[in-house]
Design a protein around this motif. Structure first.
Motif, PDB file in Angstrom:
ATOM      1  N   ASP A 137       0.834  -1.212   0.000  1.00 36.88           N
ATOM      2  CA  ASP A 137       0.000   0.000   0.000  1.00 36.88           C
ATOM      3  C   ASP A 137       0.865   1.256   0.000  1.00 36.88           C
ATOM      4  O   ASP A 137       0.513   2.276   0.604  1.00 36.88           O
ATOM      5  N   ALA A 138       2.004   1.169  -0.688  1.00 32.58           N
ATOM      6  CA  ALA A 138       2.915   2.313  -0.793  1.00 32.58           C
ATOM      7  C   ALA A 138       2.982   2.711  -2.263  1.00 32.58           C
ATOM      8  O   ALA A 138       3.699   2.101  -3.055  1.00 32.58           O
ATOM      9  N   GLU A 197       0.280   4.902   4.088  1.00 38.91           N
ATOM     10  CA  GLU A 197      -0.534   5.124   5.292  1.00 38.91           C
ATOM     11  C   GLU A 197      -1.068   6.546   5.355  1.00 38.91           C
ATOM     12  O   GLU A 197      -1.078   7.197   6.412  1.00 38.91           O
ATOM     13  N   GLY A 198      -1.489   7.040   4.179  1.00 41.15           N
ATOM     14  CA  GLY A 198      -2.154   8.330   4.095  1.00 41.15           C
ATOM     15  C   GLY A 198      -1.248   9.535   4.072  1.00 41.15           C
ATOM     16  O   GLY A 198      -1.737  10.672   4.010  1.00 41.15           O
ATOM     17  N   ALA A 199       0.052   9.323   4.117  1.00 44.25           N
ATOM     18  CA  ALA A 199       0.975  10.457   4.143  1.00 44.25           C
ATOM     19  C   ALA A 199       2.032  10.305   3.066  1.00 44.25           C
ATOM     20  O   ALA A 199       2.426   9.196   2.712  1.00 44.25           O
ATOM     21  N   GLU A 200       2.496  11.434   2.534  1.00 45.39           N
ATOM     22  CA  GLU A 200       3.568  11.388   1.546  1.00 45.39           C
ATOM     23  C   GLU A 200       4.922  11.277   2.235  1.00 45.39           C
ATOM     24  O   GLU A 200       5.137  11.824   3.308  1.00 45.39           O
TER      25      GLU A 200
END
Length: 391
Positions: free
Chosen positions: A123-124, A144-147
């Motif tokens: 998921d990356a 995980e929702g962050a860059e």
């Protein structure tokens, strides 16, 4: 985040590259846009060349393959009701192939990577490769929702045709070679034992058919269909009936039928992107080239790419020389173009070309007759199918 080699894509190419680099003492991080379940379930190619089998064994990833895979010493060609077997070991000095699904290769390599603690992020999603032409390339990615940013010395783009790696090479520096085919493959998985113990490639006036397998109890079969075919337009009974027609032989071959568990249509194309390297970015697998599946080359070409890259990186680490890295694109492309040639030859020899004249139809049969009647022609096919040496 910092590493020596940033690897985009956890298909067999990216995962094997990470494994080979581990063996050479080179650290890496693998970024995969999908979750683990998806990677371990997606159905892909299933024929491994001799060289691929040897590399997996040497990398410590061959135990389950050797236990569950199906070694094949040949294929069968069918045309005009006839059957002709091509004996690989007899023609190639002992080389053969292994039927073992790409899905299973990925499972094995993922298990090894996680067991040994190597960074593998699912998921990356890789967003871009930056500064590829400098000594400090970067991969921007979302996890995980962050860059985040992966800083590295080298980037390996193993992220497939639709990935971001190839986009980092300026268009003005590239050449693209491609061919689209006016037909595709309707493929099925069926819960039934294979009707033959080796792969069968059938040329028929109604179109091509392939009898393959995934295991002793699961068959994989394909039909040539027009480009753009909707899989829903074919019922299971229609598929089996058409397979019966195209695989028929004068000696009364019988096709086993079973419950169809999966149906899909695969388009057919040939594609090569040159070069396969830009600065410290290296493309591998479908990111750089695609072949029609007739020759069973796609997965094996990707493996050849990463074997070449791993050797070059290890050579740089051991000697300080960038000679092999500088030669990466040219080295890989020699093998790529031979595989493209082989896959094109197999495709045009076995498929019914829309609008073909009777003259062209007879030429197809003449090519098959030549293989059946000439050891030299048969050897060329066997060498191409079992695979050219890596590097």
């Amino acid at each position: 985040m910092r590493t020596t080699v940033g690897i985009i894509g956890a298909g067999p190419a990216g995962l094997l590259l990470a494994r080979l680099l581990d063996g050479a003492g080179i650290d890496s991080v693998v970024l995969e846009s999908r979750d683990r379940a998806y990677v371990e379930q997606r159905q892909r190619a299933g024929v491994l060349e001799q060289g691929t089998v040897d590399v997996l064994r040497a990398a410590g990833a061959g135990e389950r393959m050797d236990r569950e895979g199906l070694p094949h010493d040949g294929i069968e060609l069918r045309f005009a009701g006839r059957r002709h077997r091509v004996d690989f070991p007899a023609l190639t000095g002992g080389r053969s192939v292994m039927v073992y699904a790409q899905t299973e290769v990925c499972k094995d390599l993922i298990a090894l990577r996680l067991r040994d603690g190597g960074p593998l992020l699912f998921d990356a999603e890789a967003l871009a490769v930056e500064d590829a032409a400098t000594d400090s390339p970067r991969v921007r990615f979302r996890h995980e929702g962050a860059e985040d940013v992966l800083e590295c010395d080298y980037v390996a783009g193993c992220d497939g045709f639709w990935g971001v790696a190839r986009k980092a090479i300026p268009a003005g520096l590239t050449r693209v070679f491609e061919r689209a085919y006016p037909f595709g493959w309707l493929g099925i998985l069926a819960d039934v034992a294979p009707s033959h113990d080796e792969l069968v490639y059938a040329r028929h006036d109604r179109g091509f058919a392939l009898l393959s397998m995934r295991s002793p109890s699961v068959s994989r079969l394909y039909l040539q269909v027009p480009e753009g075919t909707d899989v829903a337009a074919w019922s299971d009974d229609e598929i089996w009936s058409e397979l019966d027609r195209r695989l028929e032989t004068d000696d009364g071959f019988t096709l086993r039928r079973g419950a169809v568990t999966q149906k899909s249509v695969t388009p057919m194309r040939s594609y090569v992107h040159e070069p396969m390297r830009h600065g410290r970015l290296f493309l591998a697998g479908d990111a750089a080239h695609i072949v029609p599946p007739t020759g069973a080359k796609g997965l094996n070409l990707a493996i050849g790419d990463v074997v070449t890259l791993a050797r070059a990186l290890a050579h740089r680490k051991e000697t300080g020389s960038a000679e092999l890295l500088d030669a990466y694109s040219a080295t890989c492309l020699r093998r790529v173009w031979q595989a493209e040639r082989f896959s094109y030859d197999m495709t045009t020899m076995l498929h019914r070309i829309p609008g073909a004249t009777p003259f062209e139809d007879r030429l197809q049969l003449a090519r098959l007759e030549r293989i059946a009647g000439s050891r030299a022609a048969e050897t060329d096919l066997a060498e191409g199918y079992t695979g050219l040496p890596f590097g």
